[in-house]
Design a protein around this motif. Structure first.
Motif, mmCIF file in Angstrom:
data_model
loop_
_atom_site.group_PDB
_atom_site.id
_atom_site.type_symbol
_atom_site.label_atom_id
_atom_site.label_comp_id
_atom_site.label_asym_id
_atom_site.label_seq_id
_atom_site.Cartn_x
_atom_site.Cartn_y
_atom_site.Cartn_z
ATOM 1 N N ILE A 1 -14.280 -3.146 -10.670
ATOM 2 C CA ILE A 1 -12.849 -3.041 -10.938
ATOM 3 C C ILE A 1 -12.098 -3.982 -10.012
ATOM 4 C CG2 ILE A 1 -10.864 -1.484 -10.984
ATOM 5 C CD1 ILE A 1 -12.871 0.805 -11.432
ATOM 6 N N SER A 2 -11.295 -4.846 -10.572
ATOM 7 C CA SER A 2 -10.536 -5.806 -9.774
ATOM 8 C C SER A 2 -9.467 -5.093 -8.949
ATOM 9 C CB SER A 2 -9.873 -6.854 -10.669
ATOM 10 O OG SER A 2 -9.051 -7.709 -9.901
ATOM 11 N N ASN A 3 -9.267 -5.553 -7.730
ATOM 12 C CA ASN A 3 -8.198 -5.032 -6.878
ATOM 13 C C ASN A 3 -6.836 -5.587 -7.279
ATOM 14 O OD1 ASN A 3 -9.718 -3.628 -4.405
ATOM 15 N ND2 ASN A 3 -10.849 -5.465 -4.940
ATOM 16 N N THR B 1 -3.817 -3.223 -5.889
ATOM 17 C CA THR B 1 -3.887 -1.770 -6.054
ATOM 18 C C THR B 1 -4.886 -1.083 -5.142
ATOM 19 O OG1 THR B 1 -5.453 -2.059 -7.869
ATOM 20 C CG2 THR B 1 -3.127 -1.844 -8.456
ATOM 21 N N ASP B 2 -5.870 -1.834 -4.589
ATOM 22 C CA ASP B 2 -6.917 -1.229 -3.762
ATOM 23 C C ASP B 2 -7.400 -2.218 -2.721
ATOM 24 O OD1 ASP B 2 -7.738 1.553 -4.644
ATOM 25 O OD2 ASP B 2 -7.787 0.522 -6.584
ATOM 26 N N PHE B 3 -8.207 -1.707 -1.796
ATOM 27 C CA PHE B 3 -8.867 -2.553 -0.799
ATOM 28 C C PHE B 3 -10.364 -2.279 -0.824
ATOM 29 C CE2 PHE B 3 -4.564 -2.896 0.684
ATOM 30 C CZ PHE B 3 -4.492 -4.121 1.331
ATOM 31 N N ASN C 1 -0.651 1.746 -3.102
ATOM 32 C CA ASN C 1 -1.996 1.314 -2.717
ATOM 33 C C ASN C 1 -2.498 2.226 -1.596
ATOM 34 O OD1 ASN C 1 -4.210 -0.055 -1.429
ATOM 35 N ND2 ASN C 1 -3.547 -1.955 -2.374
ATOM 36 N N PRO C 2 -3.596 2.987 -1.833
ATOM 37 C CA PRO C 2 -4.063 3.959 -0.835
ATOM 38 C C PRO C 2 -4.875 3.358 0.300
ATOM 39 C CG PRO C 2 -5.503 4.003 -2.740
ATOM 40 C CD PRO C 2 -4.409 3.034 -3.060
ATOM 41 N N GLY C 3 -5.156 2.043 0.233
ATOM 42 C CA GLY C 3 -5.931 1.409 1.295
ATOM 43 C C GLY C 3 -7.402 1.350 0.971
ATOM 44 N N ARG D 1 3.632 5.804 -0.795
ATOM 45 C CA ARG D 1 2.207 5.944 -1.131
ATOM 46 C C ARG D 1 1.396 4.701 -0.745
ATOM 47 N NH1 ARG D 1 5.099 8.350 -5.056
ATOM 48 N NH2 ARG D 1 5.150 6.452 -6.321
ATOM 49 N N SER D 2 1.986 3.807 0.007
ATOM 50 C CA SER D 2 1.233 2.687 0.587
ATOM 51 C C SER D 2 0.606 3.195 1.881
ATOM 52 C CB SER D 2 2.170 1.511 0.895
ATOM 53 O OG SER D 2 2.878 1.095 -0.246
ATOM 54 N N ALA D 3 -0.716 3.091 2.001
ATOM 55 C CA ALA D 3 -1.378 3.720 3.148
ATOM 56 C C ALA D 3 -2.508 2.859 3.690
ATOM 57 C CB ALA D 3 -1.931 5.095 2.745
ATOM 58 N N SER D 4 -2.884 3.157 4.950
ATOM 59 C CA SER D 4 -4.086 2.618 5.569
ATOM 60 C C SER D 4 -4.112 1.093 5.556
ATOM 61 C CB SER D 4 -5.310 3.225 4.872
ATOM 62 O OG SER D 4 -6.502 2.922 5.546
ATOM 63 N N ALA D 5 -5.090 0.495 4.861
ATOM 64 C CA ALA D 5 -5.222 -0.960 4.842
ATOM 65 C C ALA D 5 -3.965 -1.636 4.299
ATOM 66 C CB ALA D 5 -6.440 -1.372 4.014
ATOM 67 N N ALA D 6 -3.284 -0.992 3.358
ATOM 68 C CA ALA D 6 -2.023 -1.544 2.842
ATOM 69 C C ALA D 6 -0.983 -1.609 3.963
ATOM 70 C CB ALA D 6 -1.509 -0.692 1.680
ATOM 71 N N GLU D 7 -1.009 -0.615 4.838
ATOM 72 C CA GLU D 7 -0.073 -0.606 5.963
ATOM 73 C C GLU D 7 -0.444 -1.640 7.019
ATOM 74 O OE1 GLU D 7 1.557 3.789 6.552
ATOM 75 O OE2 GLU D 7 -0.603 3.814 6.222
ATOM 76 N N ILE D 8 -1.740 -1.924 7.156
ATOM 77 C CA ILE D 8 -2.165 -2.976 8.088
ATOM 78 C C ILE D 8 -1.631 -4.319 7.616
ATOM 79 C CG2 ILE D 8 -4.151 -4.264 8.948
ATOM 80 C CD1 ILE D 8 -5.718 -1.654 8.988
ATOM 81 N N VAL D 9 -1.780 -4.615 6.327
ATOM 82 C CA VAL D 9 -1.284 -5.877 5.790
ATOM 83 C C VAL D 9 0.232 -5.980 5.963
ATOM 84 C CG1 VAL D 9 -0.928 -7.214 3.666
ATOM 85 C CG2 VAL D 9 -3.172 -6.223 4.164
ATOM 86 N N ALA D 10 0.945 -4.944 5.510
ATOM 87 C CA ALA D 10 2.406 -4.976 5.606
ATOM 88 C C ALA D 10 2.859 -5.019 7.068
ATOM 89 C CB ALA D 10 2.996 -3.747 4.904
#
Length: 554
Positions: free
Chosen positions: A183-185, A202-204, A234-236, A290-299
């Protein structure tokens, strides 16, 4: 009564003294001793329950309940993964599995296809959104759970599976060959105007950075001069992928995140290791709760380097790192081993799971304990509660009638019937629900149940309860009754008043039938408030500079 001893008293006393001396060497706080002791007690308890309990017990199930209850005392992210769940866990971390390539779920009490993924066996064989499962191979699945059906569809790549579904009044049968599903991210990317590219992440899972890189390079080849990166909802996932995505826009050798835990082995500093693709292009990152974890690292990293403008709402606040540790019998435990800290030095973890109140509930970090940090340009940012946007955009609120039409699956069912009767529609960016089609939908709704309570009606009901409780109701009864008549909703009128937002919900549902997940994203962009805010900011370099300087006011 005299006690009879088989050993001389002196030997017994010596034994007691020796045991006492040995235990004196065992510190009561010695965790290894405590672990061994309690494991022995637990094993003894299970054995005795199996022998003495009045009814038969399932020791494996009982132990599993005990393990899960124990881990729940720690945090929501530390979890036990038995051998039978290893495939599901691998899907969550890698995005890969052997199957037919379709999202399934339960609608209107029936298990059905909710989204076939483009290019995979289910879509290629003509299975559609809304197809209801009847049989898989020789198994009648009409009363099976969603997870049972998912398990039957999955299997080794290149193996066959027979699927029978109900579509309206028809029965459709197909033979599918399972494939390795990746599944593509990035389900969608494209240009949203002549100069602005858009990437939905949508994912990491594995290859997230590669997916973003390919999308960005393609957009650059199309001449974009600014970028919107969307990590909303994106849940990370994999931390390494987050680091590599930041590296696309940040120079080599810059710290992206560091992890700090109890063990030296989990302490690490992650830096960019490559030259960036583009270190100057203006970027807007879309975030929400609902942006979490790895998504928060990027942001957070892009914010700390003042490399991007963050638009939307405060993120979830997950600053904890999990490591998967193998256990016996092919089981695993995913355990929280560290906290992560982004370049400014802040940890964005919002809930302190180590401290619980008398009811066992964890608490959020209070504002008084949040610490100030600074971005590269000297802007003040805070720890302890997620990543806060540079430009806040309030969430879009929908009318109760729209919620009711969606929740009762009426828009979904209308989408099915429309799809059965229409072979194609125009491209997602061009498609709209005409007034004629909307009127067809309104006519189709006649006789269907979708009543609801408006916010004002709910407030009046609450007012009546409080008034009765405090003995004021008789005095205001006539006023309340008059108000109820004035605010009493009319479904027919609401279908007119909230026509535009109901049309938007219909559009996305219909587009999904023909253009799948990527089409839904594309169709939603035109009326997306955060996207339009990003376009406005990115088109004004002075505004970007103002936001990303220390003098900017939030």
């Amino acid at each position: 009564m005299k006690l009879s001893f088989k050993k001389p008293l002196i030997l017994i006393l010596a034994s007691v003294l020796t045991a006492g001396m040995l235990f004196s060497f065992v510190n009561k706080n010695d965790k290894l001793f405590a672990i061994a002791k309690n494991l022995d007690i637990f094993a003894s308890l299970i054995r005795e329950l199996d022998s003495y309990y009045v009814d038969d017990i399932d020791p494996e199930e009982l132990v599993s309940v005990g393990i899960n209850a124990m881990l729940e005392e720690l945090d929501p992210y530390t979890e036990f993964i038995p051998e039978e769940n290893s495939d599901e866990f691998r899907l969550l971390t890698t995005g890969e599995y052997g199957g037919v390539g379709a999202l399934i779920g339960n609608r209107t009490g029936t298990n059905m296809i909710l989204m076939p993924y483009r290019g995979f066996p289910a879509q290629a064989a003509g299975l559609r959104i809304g197809d209801q499962f009847l049989k898989i191979d020789t198994v009648d699945v009409t009363k099976k759970s969603t997870s049972d059906i998912s398990g039957l569809l999955k299997g080794p790549a290149n193996t066959s599976v027979f699927v029978q579904v109900k579509r309206g009044e028809d029965t459709v049968e197909v033979n599918l060959t399972r494939r390795k599903i990746v599944i593509s991210n990035v389900p969608y990317y494209g240009k949203i105007d002549d100069q602005t590219g858009y990437i939905k992440l949508t994912d990491f899972t594995t290859n997230a950075a590669s997916d973003v890189r390919k999308a960005f390079l393609d957009l650059k080849s199309q001449g974009i001069t600014r970028l919107v990166l969307d990590v909303r909802d994106n849940p990370g996932g994999i931390l390494k992928e987050a680091v590599e995505i930041v590296n696309l826009f940040i120079p080599k050798g810059k710290e992206v995140v560091r992890t700090i835990g109890k063990l030296e082995s989990v302490n690490a500093v992650y830096k960019t290791t490559k030259s960036p693709i583009d270190k100057d292009i203006p970027i807007a990152v879309l975030i929400n709760e609902r942006s979490a974890s790895a998504a928060e690292i990027v942001a957070g990293a892009l914010q700390d380097y003042d490399r991007a403008v963050l638009i939307g709402r405060k993120t979830f606040g997950k600053g904890l790192v999990q490591t998967t540790v193998p256990l016996s019998y092919n089981s695993q435990v995913k355990v929280t081993t560290a906290k992560y800290y982004i370049p400014s030095g802040r940890c964005i973890q919002a809930i302190d799971y180590s401290k619980k109140d008398e009811n066992g509930n964890s608490s959020s970090v209070p504002d008084s304990l949040r610490n100030e940090f600074k971005t590269k340009n000297g802007r003040i940012v805070l720890d302890g509660a997620g990543i806060e946007p540079d430009k806040k955009v309030d969430p879009k609120l929908f009318a109760p009638i729209t919620y009711s039409l969606v929740a009762r699956n009426l828009i979904f069912e209308f989408g099915n019937e429309f799809f059965w009767q229409n072979e194609s529609i125009v491209a997602p960016s061009e498609f709209s629900v005409s007034d004629e089609l909307y009127n067809e939908f309104v006519t189709w709704l006649e006789g269907k149940e979708y009543d609801y309570t408006t916010y004002v009606e709910k407030s009046l009901d609450d007012l009546v309860k409080y008034a009765e409780r405090e003995k004021y109701f008789d005095e205001i009864k006539e006023t309340i009754e008059d108000l109820k008549k004035k605010v009493s909703h009319s479904k027919e009128q609401d279908l007119i008043t909230f026509k535009s937002e109901i049309k938007e919900a219909l559009k996305e549902e219909l587009v999904s039938r023909y253009y799948y997940q990527e089409g839904v994203v594309e169709a939603s962009l035109k009326n997306d408030t955060e996207v339009n805010t990003a376009l406005s900011i990115l088109s004004n370099q002075q505004e970007i500079n103002r936001i990303l300087t220390a003098s900017a006011k939030k």
